[in-house]
Design a protein around this motif. Structure first.
Motif, PDB file in Angstrom:
ATOM      1  N   GLY A  54      -2.048  14.655  -8.585  1.00  0.00           N
ATOM      2  CA  GLY A  54      -2.117  15.968  -7.941  1.00  0.00           C
ATOM      3  C   GLY A  54      -2.483  15.854  -6.469  1.00  0.00           C
ATOM      4  N   LEU A  55      -3.448  14.979  -6.176  1.00  0.00           N
ATOM      5  CA  LEU A  55      -3.834  14.770  -4.774  1.00  0.00           C
ATOM      6  C   LEU A  55      -2.695  14.140  -3.968  1.00  0.00           C
ATOM      7  CD1 LEU A  55      -7.471  13.427  -5.247  1.00  0.00           C
ATOM      8  CD2 LEU A  55      -6.786  15.621  -4.252  1.00  0.00           C
ATOM      9  N   ILE A  56      -1.963  13.231  -4.600  1.00  0.00           N
ATOM     10  CA  ILE A  56      -0.824  12.613  -3.918  1.00  0.00           C
ATOM     11  C   ILE A  56       0.245  13.672  -3.630  1.00  0.00           C
ATOM     12  CG2 ILE A  56       1.116  11.014  -4.189  1.00  0.00           C
ATOM     13  CD1 ILE A  56      -0.827   9.203  -5.798  1.00  0.00           C
ATOM     14  N   GLY A  57       0.533  14.511  -4.615  1.00  0.00           N
ATOM     15  CA  GLY A  57       1.559  15.532  -4.445  1.00  0.00           C
ATOM     16  C   GLY A  57       1.197  16.609  -3.439  1.00  0.00           C
ATOM     17  N   LEU A  58      -0.055  17.021  -3.450  1.00  0.00           N
ATOM     18  CA  LEU A  58      -0.465  18.118  -2.567  1.00  0.00           C
ATOM     19  C   LEU A  58      -0.823  17.661  -1.158  1.00  0.00           C
ATOM     20  CD1 LEU A  58      -2.720  20.169  -5.011  1.00  0.00           C
ATOM     21  CD2 LEU A  58      -0.487  20.840  -4.108  1.00  0.00           C
ATOM     22  N   PHE A  59      -1.516  16.533  -1.061  1.00  0.00           N
ATOM     23  CA  PHE A  59      -2.078  16.142   0.229  1.00  0.00           C
ATOM     24  C   PHE A  59      -1.648  14.749   0.710  1.00  0.00           C
ATOM     25  CE2 PHE A  59      -5.296  18.820  -1.947  1.00  0.00           C
ATOM     26  CZ  PHE A  59      -5.166  19.943  -1.151  1.00  0.00           C
ATOM     27  N   ARG A  60      -0.781  14.086  -0.069  1.00  0.00           N
ATOM     28  CA  ARG A  60      -0.401  12.706   0.241  1.00  0.00           C
ATOM     29  C   ARG A  60      -1.627  11.811   0.371  1.00  0.00           C
ATOM     30  NH1 ARG A  60       4.756  13.077   4.328  1.00  0.00           N
ATOM     31  NH2 ARG A  60       5.896  14.589   3.083  1.00  0.00           N
ATOM     32  N   PHE A  61      -2.604  12.042  -0.492  1.00  0.00           N
ATOM     33  CA  PHE A  61      -3.857  11.285  -0.481  1.00  0.00           C
ATOM     34  C   PHE A  61      -4.011  10.582  -1.825  1.00  0.00           C
ATOM     35  CE2 PHE A  61      -8.462  11.060  -1.391  1.00  0.00           C
ATOM     36  CZ  PHE A  61      -8.808  10.178  -0.387  1.00  0.00           C
ATOM     37  N   ASP A  62      -3.976   9.262  -1.811  1.00  0.00           N
ATOM     38  CA  ASP A  62      -4.119   8.456  -3.017  1.00  0.00           C
ATOM     39  C   ASP A  62      -5.589   8.060  -3.151  1.00  0.00           C
ATOM     40  OD1 ASP A  62      -4.022   6.663  -5.105  1.00  0.00           O
ATOM     41  OD2 ASP A  62      -2.258   5.600  -4.356  1.00  0.00           O
ATOM     42  N   LEU A  63      -6.300   8.728  -4.055  1.00  0.00           N
ATOM     43  CA  LEU A  63      -7.730   8.505  -4.227  1.00  0.00           C
ATOM     44  C   LEU A  63      -8.027   7.090  -4.721  1.00  0.00           C
ATOM     45  CD1 LEU A  63     -10.574   9.725  -4.151  1.00  0.00           C
ATOM     46  CD2 LEU A  63     -10.216  10.477  -6.502  1.00  0.00           C
ATOM     47  N   VAL A  64      -7.206   6.572  -5.616  1.00  0.00           N
ATOM     48  CA  VAL A  64      -7.427   5.221  -6.134  1.00  0.00           C
ATOM     49  C   VAL A  64      -7.284   4.202  -5.008  1.00  0.00           C
ATOM     50  CG1 VAL A  64      -6.567   3.465  -7.732  1.00  0.00           C
ATOM     51  CG2 VAL A  64      -6.740   5.834  -8.472  1.00  0.00           C
ATOM     52  N   ALA A  65      -6.253   4.333  -4.189  1.00  0.00           N
ATOM     53  CA  ALA A  65      -6.069   3.419  -3.061  1.00  0.00           C
ATOM     54  C   ALA A  65      -7.202   3.572  -2.051  1.00  0.00           C
ATOM     55  CB  ALA A  65      -4.726   3.674  -2.389  1.00  0.00           C
ATOM     56  N   PHE A  66      -7.682   4.785  -1.859  1.00  0.00           N
ATOM     57  CA  PHE A  66      -8.783   5.023  -0.932  1.00  0.00           C
ATOM     58  C   PHE A  66     -10.063   4.340  -1.412  1.00  0.00           C
ATOM     59  CE2 PHE A  66     -12.454   7.648   0.331  1.00  0.00           C
ATOM     60  CZ  PHE A  66     -12.343   7.553   1.708  1.00  0.00           C
ATOM     61  N   LEU A  67     -10.326   4.422  -2.724  1.00  0.00           N
ATOM     62  CA  LEU A  67     -11.562   3.861  -3.260  1.00  0.00           C
ATOM     63  C   LEU A  67     -11.513   2.345  -3.443  1.00  0.00           C
ATOM     64  CD1 LEU A  67     -12.451   6.524  -5.985  1.00  0.00           C
ATOM     65  CD2 LEU A  67     -13.535   6.203  -3.750  1.00  0.00           C
ATOM     66  N   PHE A  68     -10.355   1.827  -3.870  1.00  0.00           N
ATOM     67  CA  PHE A  68     -10.282   0.425  -4.271  1.00  0.00           C
ATOM     68  C   PHE A  68      -9.358  -0.429  -3.406  1.00  0.00           C
ATOM     69  CE2 PHE A  68     -11.137   2.825  -8.259  1.00  0.00           C
ATOM     70  CZ  PHE A  68     -12.443   2.391  -8.428  1.00  0.00           C
ATOM     71  N   GLY A  69      -8.684   0.172  -2.448  1.00  0.00           N
ATOM     72  CA  GLY A  69      -7.769  -0.582  -1.590  1.00  0.00           C
ATOM     73  C   GLY A  69      -6.333  -0.367  -2.024  1.00  0.00           C
ATOM     74  N   ASP A  70      -5.434  -0.492  -1.051  1.00  0.00           N
ATOM     75  CA  ASP A  70      -4.021  -0.260  -1.305  1.00  0.00           C
ATOM     76  C   ASP A  70      -3.431  -1.428  -2.087  1.00  0.00           C
ATOM     77  OD1 ASP A  70      -1.572   0.994  -1.222  1.00  0.00           O
ATOM     78  OD2 ASP A  70      -1.046   0.163   0.736  1.00  0.00           O
ATOM     79  N   MET A  71      -3.188  -1.215  -3.370  1.00  0.00           N
ATOM     80  CA  MET A  71      -2.631  -2.193  -4.303  1.00  0.00           C
ATOM     81  C   MET A  71      -3.471  -3.469  -4.394  1.00  0.00           C
ATOM     82  SD  MET A  71      -0.418  -0.553  -5.848  1.00  0.00           S
ATOM     83  CE  MET A  71       0.287  -1.787  -6.895  1.00  0.00           C
ATOM     84  N   SER A  72      -4.796  -3.313  -4.307  1.00  0.00           N
ATOM     85  CA  SER A  72      -5.683  -4.435  -4.570  1.00  0.00           C
ATOM     86  C   SER A  72      -5.673  -4.701  -6.071  1.00  0.00           C
ATOM     87  CB  SER A  72      -7.106  -4.112  -4.103  1.00  0.00           C
ATOM     88  OG  SER A  72      -7.685  -3.110  -4.932  1.00  0.00           O
ATOM     89  N   TRP A  73      -6.264  -5.797  -6.491  1.00  0.00           N
ATOM     90  CA  TRP A  73      -6.272  -6.118  -7.925  1.00  0.00           C
ATOM     91  C   TRP A  73      -7.047  -5.058  -8.694  1.00  0.00           C
ATOM     92  CZ3 TRP A  73     -10.924  -6.952 -10.314  1.00  0.00           C
ATOM     93  CH2 TRP A  73     -12.016  -7.216  -9.492  1.00  0.00           C
ATOM     94  N   LEU A  74      -8.086  -4.478  -8.083  1.00  0.00           N
ATOM     95  CA  LEU A  74      -8.862  -3.448  -8.774  1.00  0.00           C
ATOM     96  C   LEU A  74      -8.074  -2.143  -8.909  1.00  0.00           C
ATOM     97  CD1 LEU A  74     -11.542  -3.031 -10.119  1.00  0.00           C
ATOM     98  CD2 LEU A  74     -12.523  -2.398  -7.923  1.00  0.00           C
ATOM     99  N   SER A  75      -7.370  -1.761  -7.856  1.00  0.00           N
ATOM    100  CA  SER A  75      -6.568  -0.533  -7.949  1.00  0.00           C
ATOM    101  C   SER A  75      -5.418  -0.719  -8.932  1.00  0.00           C
ATOM    102  CB  SER A  75      -6.046  -0.113  -6.576  1.00  0.00           C
ATOM    103  OG  SER A  75      -5.137  -1.036  -6.055  1.00  0.00           O
ATOM    104  N   ARG A  76      -4.856  -1.911  -8.998  1.00  0.00           N
ATOM    105  CA  ARG A  76      -3.778  -2.167  -9.963  1.00  0.00           C
ATOM    106  C   ARG A  76      -4.298  -2.076 -11.387  1.00  0.00           C
ATOM    107  NH1 ARG A  76       0.229  -6.795  -8.028  1.00  0.00           N
ATOM    108  NH2 ARG A  76       1.125  -6.105  -9.985  1.00  0.00           N
ATOM    109  N   ILE A  77      -5.529  -2.530 -11.625  1.00  0.00           N
ATOM    110  CA  ILE A  77      -6.135  -2.399 -12.953  1.00  0.00           C
ATOM    111  C   ILE A  77      -6.296  -0.928 -13.313  1.00  0.00           C
ATOM    112  CG2 ILE A  77      -8.274  -2.746 -14.253  1.00  0.00           C
ATOM    113  CD1 ILE A  77      -8.513  -5.469 -12.846  1.00  0.00           C
ATOM    114  N   VAL A  78      -6.731  -0.108 -12.354  1.00  0.00           N
ATOM    115  CA  VAL A  78      -6.886   1.330 -12.601  1.00  0.00           C
ATOM    116  C   VAL A  78      -5.538   1.945 -12.952  1.00  0.00           C
ATOM    117  CG1 VAL A  78      -7.478   3.554 -11.543  1.00  0.00           C
ATOM    118  CG2 VAL A  78      -8.948   1.566 -11.173  1.00  0.00           C
ATOM    119  N   TYR A  79      -4.491   1.606 -12.194  1.00  0.00           N
ATOM    120  CA  TYR A  79      -3.157   2.147 -12.477  1.00  0.00           C
ATOM    121  C   TYR A  79      -2.665   1.712 -13.864  1.00  0.00           C
ATOM    122  CZ  TYR A  79      -2.842   3.382  -7.523  1.00  0.00           C
ATOM    123  OH  TYR A  79      -3.053   3.904  -6.281  1.00  0.00           O
TER     124      TYR A  79
END
Length: 69
Positions: free
Chosen positions: A22-47
């Motif tokens: 929803g945040l990506i669609g409305l505001f182009r804001f990726d909360l997971v990437a913001f918190l854990f890094g853009d496609m870091s190993w931790l963000s990939r685990i979350v996805y």
């Protein structure tokens, strides 16, 4: 779907994923990437966890209409 802990965990993770989309669609804001890094190993685990939870929750559709009285 007898394991309420697993059901609740999967539902919580899926809700987190839905809020993120929803945040990506409305505001182009990726909360997971913001918190854990853009496609870091931790963000990939979350996805991956969000995807697995979504697939697990598909089984809810199989139980729609079941009477558990």
């Amino acid at each position: 779907m007898g394991n309420k802990y697993l059901d609740g965990t999967a539902l919580t993770i899926a809700i987190i994923g839905a809020v993120n989309w929803g945040l990506i669609g409305l505001f182009r804001f990726d909360l997971v990437a913001f918190l854990f890094g853009d496609m870091s190993w931790l963000s990939r685990i979350v996805y991956v966890l969000v995807g697995i939870s979504g697939l697990y929750l598909v089984s809810f559709f199989l139980h729609l209409g079941d009477d558990e009285a």
